[in-house]
Motif scaffolding. Structure first.
Motif, PDB file in Angstrom:
ATOM      1  N   MET A   1       9.615   8.207  -2.062  1.00  0.00           N
ATOM      2  CA  MET A   1       9.923   7.514  -3.312  1.00  0.00           C
ATOM      3  C   MET A   1       8.577   7.337  -3.991  1.00  0.00           C
ATOM      4  O   MET A   1       7.538   7.314  -3.324  1.00  0.00           O
ATOM      5  N   TYR A   2       8.569   7.213  -5.327  1.00  0.00           N
ATOM      6  CA  TYR A   2       7.296   6.998  -6.002  1.00  0.00           C
ATOM      7  C   TYR A   2       7.474   6.142  -7.243  1.00  0.00           C
ATOM      8  O   TYR A   2       8.567   6.016  -7.790  1.00  0.00           O
TER       9      TYR A   2
ATOM     10  N   LYS B   1       0.828  -1.205   0.000  1.00  0.00           N
ATOM     11  CA  LYS B   1       0.000   0.000   0.000  1.00  0.00           C
ATOM     12  C   LYS B   1       0.861   1.253   0.000  1.00  0.00           C
ATOM     13  O   LYS B   1       1.991   1.258   0.489  1.00  0.00           O
ATOM     14  N   GLY B   2       0.305   2.295  -0.584  1.00  0.00           N
ATOM     15  CA  GLY B   2       0.953   3.595  -0.656  1.00  0.00           C
ATOM     16  C   GLY B   2      -0.099   4.657  -0.881  1.00  0.00           C
ATOM     17  O   GLY B   2      -1.298   4.373  -0.924  1.00  0.00           O
ATOM     18  N   ILE B   3       0.332   5.889  -1.057  1.00  0.00           N
ATOM     19  CA  ILE B   3      -0.574   7.017  -1.283  1.00  0.00           C
ATOM     20  C   ILE B   3      -0.664   7.280  -2.785  1.00  0.00           C
ATOM     21  O   ILE B   3       0.357   7.407  -3.467  1.00  0.00           O
TER      22      ILE B   3
ATOM     23  N   LYS C   1      -3.508  -0.005  -3.063  1.00  0.00           N
ATOM     24  CA  LYS C   1      -2.558  -0.886  -3.745  1.00  0.00           C
ATOM     25  C   LYS C   1      -2.822  -0.830  -5.240  1.00  0.00           C
ATOM     26  O   LYS C   1      -3.922  -0.481  -5.672  1.00  0.00           O
ATOM     27  N   VAL C   2      -1.813  -1.217  -6.016  1.00  0.00           N
ATOM     28  CA  VAL C   2      -1.917  -1.202  -7.466  1.00  0.00           C
ATOM     29  C   VAL C   2      -1.599  -2.598  -7.999  1.00  0.00           C
ATOM     30  O   VAL C   2      -0.577  -3.183  -7.635  1.00  0.00           O
TER      31      VAL C   2
ATOM     32  N   THR D   1       0.211   7.352  -9.670  1.00  0.00           N
ATOM     33  CA  THR D   1       1.525   7.329  -9.047  1.00  0.00           C
ATOM     34  C   THR D   1       1.328   6.844  -7.622  1.00  0.00           C
ATOM     35  O   THR D   1       0.417   7.302  -6.940  1.00  0.00           O
ATOM     36  N   LEU D   2       2.176   5.911  -7.189  1.00  0.00           N
ATOM     37  CA  LEU D   2       2.101   5.382  -5.828  1.00  0.00           C
ATOM     38  C   LEU D   2       3.284   5.928  -5.043  1.00  0.00           C
ATOM     39  O   LEU D   2       4.439   5.692  -5.397  1.00  0.00           O
TER      40      LEU D   2
END
Length: 191
Positions: free
Chosen positions: A99-100, A6-8, A132-133, A31-32
């Motif tokens: 980081m992305y 998971k990320g933003i 999540k992606v 973009t994560l």
């Protein structure tokens, strides 16, 4: 198929493709973002049916290593970026402290909530949401492309038009139920 930790979400173009702007490419994308403070935190991601456990750095390194295996690898095409190094249009860090990773597709990606139920429209993924992606990593001559397949929204942080959570209940106007404002029983002959 790979499912990210998971990320933003940032620059979330999930409901319609990014078009009509100066740098648009007519693709759906997201973009994560992951905070650099979390890079050594343990997390999980999925590669096919296998659940991987490691750090966020391990996940990002997996993508970068695959990118470096490309025959004519070019660093600028690595989809993993350092938010302190990459600059925005004002020449400031794009995502300071993060980081992305960039994911794109020509096709409308699926959107699901935390319980894997489909979502769309304003309930769909937006910048600022956590999720999540799911993606496919494709190697080409100069690097890798991360082909966006779907997103899973775990925390809804961005709602268009705001919400009522910032207000207190007050005395005064109370809206009526707007779902059925007329009845077919009113036969006055006008319509």
């Amino acid at each position: 198929m790979i499912v990210s930790p998971k990320g933003i979400f940032a620059y979330a173009w999930i409901n319609k493709p990014d078009s009509g702007n100066k740098y648009s490419d007519d693709k759906f994308k997201v973009t994560l973002r992951v905070s650099k403070d979390q890079l050594e935190s343990e997390t999980q991601w999925r590669v096919g049916k296998e659940l991987k456990t490691g750090t966020y750095s391990d996940f990002l390194d997996m993508i970068t290593q695959k990118h470096q295996e490309a025959p004519d690898c070019r660093k600028k095409f690595n989809p993993v970026k350092d938010g302190d190094v990459e600059k925005n249009k004002d020449d400031e860090p794009k995502f300071p402290g993060d980081m992305y990773v960039i994911f794109k597709t020509k096709f409308q990606p699926g959107q699901f909530d935390a319980k894997r139920q489909p979502v769309s429209g304003t309930a769909g993924a937006m910048s600022g949401d956590v999720g999540k992606v799911a993606f496919i990593m494709s190697v080409w001559d100069e690097g890798v492309t991360l082909r966006l397949k779907s997103v899973q929204i775990l925390e809804k942080n961005n709602r268009p038009g705001g919400d009522a959570s910032m207000f207190e209940d007050e005395d005064g106007y109370e809206a009526e139920d707007q779902t059925d404002s007329y009845s077919d029983d009113d036969d006055d002959g006008d319509f």
